[in-house]
Design an enzyme around this catalytic site. Sequence first.
Site, short mmCIF file in Angstrom:
data_model
loop_
_atom_site.label_atom_id
_atom_site.label_comp_id
_atom_site.label_asym_id
_atom_site.label_seq_id
_atom_site.Cartn_x
_atom_site.Cartn_y
_atom_site.Cartn_z
N LYS A 80 -4.95 -9.74 57.93
CA LYS A 80 -3.61 -10.08 57.45
C LYS A 80 -2.56 -9.49 58.38
CE LYS A 80 -1.64 -7.88 54.08
NZ LYS A 80 -0.33 -7.56 54.72
N ASP B 204 -2.75 -0.93 56.41
CA ASP B 204 -2.25 0.14 57.26
C ASP B 204 -1.31 1.08 56.50
OD1 ASP B 204 -0.18 -1.67 57.05
OD2 ASP B 204 -0.02 -2.07 59.19
N SER B 205 -1.18 0.86 55.19
CA SER B 205 -0.53 1.85 54.34
C SER B 205 -1.29 3.17 54.37
CB SER B 205 -0.42 1.34 52.90
OG SER B 205 -1.70 1.00 52.39
N GLU C 254 4.98 -9.68 47.94
CA GLU C 254 5.28 -8.28 47.63
C GLU C 254 6.73 -8.03 47.24
OE1 GLU C 254 4.79 -3.73 49.41
OE2 GLU C 254 4.10 -5.44 50.58
#
Length: 299
Positions: free
Chosen positions: A97, A29-30, A166
């Site tokens: 995810k 969704d970036s 991350e």
Amino acid sequence: IRRPPRATPLYSSAASDVYKRQDIIGVGDSLGMTLHGHQNTLQITVDQMIMHILAVRNGAPNTMIIASMPYGSYATEEKAVENAVQMMKESGADALKLQLGKEGINIIKAVADAGVPIMSHVGLLPHKVHLLGGFKMQGSTANAAIDIIEDAKAIEYAGAIGLEIEAMPYEVGKAVDEAVSIFTFSIGAGSAGTCQLLNGYDLLGAFDTFKPKFAKRYANLSEVATKAFSDYVNEVRIGKFPDVDHNYKMKEEEITLSFDHYLLFTNDLKTTVEWYSDCLLYTSPSPRDQRGSRLPASA
């Protein structure tokens, strides 16, 4: 997903149009930032994600796709299961995810129990960007590192097939990877992990709003695109484009024939219009005749 030997790295990119030589494609969704121009990832919806995942699947029919569940789509067990099942049925993704740690093991378990291959996320969680004070490195202290490792273990315990690591120091990323037996992919956490992930728009230099420290640009497409648009506008303004090389052409004899037909058609049309006008003048009564009140007494 079965975790390969640690010496066998996989390669993944998060993008909707970068496919070649990728073992895995992450549709994140970036895209809310890279494609839709939002300041963060929070505005993207389930339907938007499905649309983008389908586009990627059409272009990469044989590549594994891991797709993000958008912010708010997994707020409760019921909501998470409903949205996860919908995304799996309608998008063509191979796994999904979300972004939960030990606080959300009940939700991860519910989705996994529903038969959805589900992954989660540790470290920098974009869905918590406001709580974290921005897109910042995580795990910089011993306590923070321990908390991240505990999240990773809880995610595996809940039934997830993998997790994303991350934006944390390499040592912490390595510790997280070694603490679990499930599939991991690293983005900004060093070389540890089953798979390396980099956002396709970052590596192409197509997203220039900001550049994460861990992102390496292998090209600068933003600069190339900006120059191309600028050159186009300038050439149109000075009359350089379109030129002869970019116009369609007609044979000379066809041009002459077309012109002759045009003149003939124009003359015929003129004659027709004049005839029709004469008919109107001849057949239409005058306004005085219509009114009748001003007709001569002898009429």
